[in-house]
Write a protein that holds these residues in place. Structure first.
Motif, PDB file in Angstrom:
ATOM      1  N   GLU A   9       0.818  -1.218   0.000  1.00 21.33           N
ATOM      2  CA  GLU A   9       0.000   0.000   0.000  1.00 21.33           C
ATOM      3  C   GLU A   9       0.856   1.274   0.000  1.00 21.33           C
ATOM      4  OE1 GLU A   9      -2.183  -3.435   1.266  1.00 21.33           O
ATOM      5  OE2 GLU A   9      -0.436  -2.551   2.235  1.00 21.33           O
ATOM      6  N   ASP A  10       2.137   1.151   0.300  1.00 19.77           N
ATOM      7  CA  ASP A  10       3.059   2.296   0.321  1.00 19.77           C
ATOM      8  C   ASP A  10       3.667   2.593  -1.042  1.00 19.77           C
ATOM      9  OD1 ASP A  10       2.918   2.646   3.212  1.00 19.77           O
ATOM     10  OD2 ASP A  10       4.117   0.808   3.358  1.00 19.77           O
ATOM     11  N   LEU A  11       3.359   1.765  -2.024  1.00 16.64           N
ATOM     12  CA  LEU A  11       4.029   1.829  -3.324  1.00 16.64           C
ATOM     13  C   LEU A  11       4.040   3.225  -3.947  1.00 16.64           C
ATOM     14  CD1 LEU A  11       5.468   0.381  -5.653  1.00 16.64           C
ATOM     15  CD2 LEU A  11       3.204  -0.095  -6.615  1.00 16.64           C
ATOM     16  N   GLU A  12       2.906   3.882  -4.033  1.00 13.38           N
ATOM     17  CA  GLU A  12       2.844   5.192  -4.705  1.00 13.38           C
ATOM     18  C   GLU A  12       3.705   6.225  -3.997  1.00 13.38           C
ATOM     19  OE1 GLU A  12       1.730   5.724  -7.716  1.00 13.38           O
ATOM     20  OE2 GLU A  12       1.037   3.654  -7.828  1.00 13.38           O
ATOM     21  N   GLN A  13       3.675   6.234  -2.665  1.00 13.93           N
ATOM     22  CA  GLN A  13       4.510   7.177  -1.906  1.00 13.93           C
ATOM     23  C   GLN A  13       5.991   6.894  -2.135  1.00 13.93           C
ATOM     24  OE1 GLN A  13       3.801   7.957   2.261  1.00 13.93           O
ATOM     25  NE2 GLN A  13       1.664   7.359   2.030  1.00 13.93           N
ATOM     26  N   ILE A  14       6.369   5.623  -2.163  1.00 10.97           N
ATOM     27  CA  ILE A  14       7.767   5.236  -2.375  1.00 10.97           C
ATOM     28  C   ILE A  14       8.228   5.689  -3.751  1.00 10.97           C
ATOM     29  CG2 ILE A  14       9.305   3.254  -2.710  1.00 10.97           C
ATOM     30  CD1 ILE A  14       7.563   1.814  -0.520  1.00 10.97           C
ATOM     31  N   ILE A  15       7.429   5.408  -4.765  1.00  7.79           N
ATOM     32  CA  ILE A  15       7.797   5.775  -6.135  1.00  7.79           C
ATOM     33  C   ILE A  15       7.906   7.295  -6.287  1.00  7.79           C
ATOM     34  CG2 ILE A  15       6.883   5.854  -8.496  1.00  7.79           C
ATOM     35  CD1 ILE A  15       5.940   2.966  -8.089  1.00  7.79           C
ATOM     36  N   ARG A  41      13.153   4.582 -13.840  1.00  6.46           N
ATOM     37  CA  ARG A  41      13.123   3.236 -13.253  1.00  6.46           C
ATOM     38  C   ARG A  41      11.947   3.095 -12.291  1.00  6.46           C
ATOM     39  NH1 ARG A  41      18.970   0.832 -12.139  1.00  6.46           N
ATOM     40  NH2 ARG A  41      18.134  -0.964 -13.214  1.00  6.46           N
ATOM     41  N   SER A  42      11.339   4.218 -11.932  1.00  2.00           N
ATOM     42  CA  SER A  42      10.164   4.172 -11.058  1.00  2.00           C
ATOM     43  C   SER A  42       8.929   3.661 -11.800  1.00  2.00           C
ATOM     44  CB  SER A  42       9.869   5.562 -10.486  1.00  2.00           C
ATOM     45  OG  SER A  42       9.511   6.465 -11.514  1.00  2.00           O
ATOM     46  N   ASP A  43       9.011   3.572 -13.120  1.00  2.00           N
ATOM     47  CA  ASP A  43       7.861   3.142 -13.920  1.00  2.00           C
ATOM     48  C   ASP A  43       7.505   1.664 -13.730  1.00  2.00           C
ATOM     49  OD1 ASP A  43       7.719   5.703 -14.871  1.00  2.00           O
ATOM     50  OD2 ASP A  43       8.680   5.252 -16.796  1.00  2.00           O
ATOM     51  N   SER A  44       8.455   0.851 -13.294  1.00  6.72           N
ATOM     52  CA  SER A  44       8.213  -0.581 -13.151  1.00  6.72           C
ATOM     53  C   SER A  44       7.638  -0.902 -11.770  1.00  6.72           C
ATOM     54  CB  SER A  44       9.511  -1.368 -13.367  1.00  6.72           C
ATOM     55  OG  SER A  44       9.274  -2.731 -13.127  1.00  6.72           O
ATOM     56  N   LYS A  45       6.321  -0.826 -11.662  1.00  5.75           N
ATOM     57  CA  LYS A  45       5.674  -1.086 -10.372  1.00  5.75           C
ATOM     58  C   LYS A  45       5.900  -2.525  -9.915  1.00  5.75           C
ATOM     59  CE  LYS A  45       2.322   2.581 -10.634  1.00  5.75           C
ATOM     60  NZ  LYS A  45       0.934   3.002 -10.500  1.00  5.75           N
ATOM     61  N   ASP A  46       5.965  -3.456 -10.858  1.00  3.85           N
ATOM     62  CA  ASP A  46       6.207  -4.857 -10.488  1.00  3.85           C
ATOM     63  C   ASP A  46       7.557  -5.015  -9.794  1.00  3.85           C
ATOM     64  OD1 ASP A  46       3.776  -5.695 -11.478  1.00  3.85           O
ATOM     65  OD2 ASP A  46       4.582  -6.340 -13.411  1.00  3.85           O
ATOM     66  N   LEU A  47       8.580  -4.324 -10.309  1.00  2.00           N
ATOM     67  CA  LEU A  47       9.906  -4.371  -9.680  1.00  2.00           C
ATOM     68  C   LEU A  47       9.841  -3.837  -8.258  1.00  2.00           C
ATOM     69  CD1 LEU A  47      13.002  -4.700  -9.668  1.00  2.00           C
ATOM     70  CD2 LEU A  47      13.132  -2.420 -10.691  1.00  2.00           C
TER      71      LEU A  47
END
Length: 156
Positions: A9-15, A41-47
């Motif tokens: 759930e933190d993904l968007e803030q991290i990116i 490199r922030s574009d790869s959410k799967d990574l």
């Protein structure tokens, strides 16, 4: 400051923190083409989701604001260390790195290493890391220089 484990759930803030920090902080060390390649490199959410689920991935919050994050891969490799561009110079990078170092020591690790950007190199040196060798990273056709750095643990 509060340190906690990252969750999906933190993904968007991290990116967002990653992208903004790369573009704002590293301008003196890398050219615009290099910064763009790195930030993208922030574009790869799967990574990023894989990193969150597979690595020892910690976040640093000041109140409700994410001010930094770091991750450890393979129990002795600092994969990520980023401090929000508006929170630089406040001890957050040191806190995150020391937290990772403490974890490595708790696992019985004798050293910790990382490939460190030109921008982060002074922080790592301050905390006892030594340059092992310069390194070239390729992101598509773009090359960036960083440094393999290592810190030997002091036995207690």
């Amino acid at each position: 400051m509060e340190i906690r484990f990252a969750e999906k759930e933190d993904l968007e803030q991290i990116i967002t923190l990653f992208r903004e920090t790369v573009l704002a902080i590293s301008r003196n060390d890398y050219n615009s083409e290099q910064l763009s390649a790195w930030a993208n490199r922030s574009d790869s959410k799967d990574l990023w989701l894989r990193r969150i689920s597979e690595q020892y991935f910690i976040l640093c919050y000041k109140g409700n604001d994410l001010v930094g994050f770091a991750s450890l891969k393979d129990d002795d490799y600092v994969d990520l260390l980023f401090v929000h561009h508006k929170s630089q110079g406040k001890g957050i990078g040191k806190l995150l790195l020391n937290t990772l170092t403490d974890h490595v020591q708790s696992l019985g690790g004798k050293s910790i290493k990382s490939h460190v950007s030109k921008t982060a190199k002074p922080l790592f040196e301050t905390l006892g890391y030594k340059v092992v060798s310069p390194n070239i990273v390729r992101i598509g056709e773009v090359e960036l220089t960083n440094y393999l750095m290592k810190k030997e643990m002091i036995e207690n």
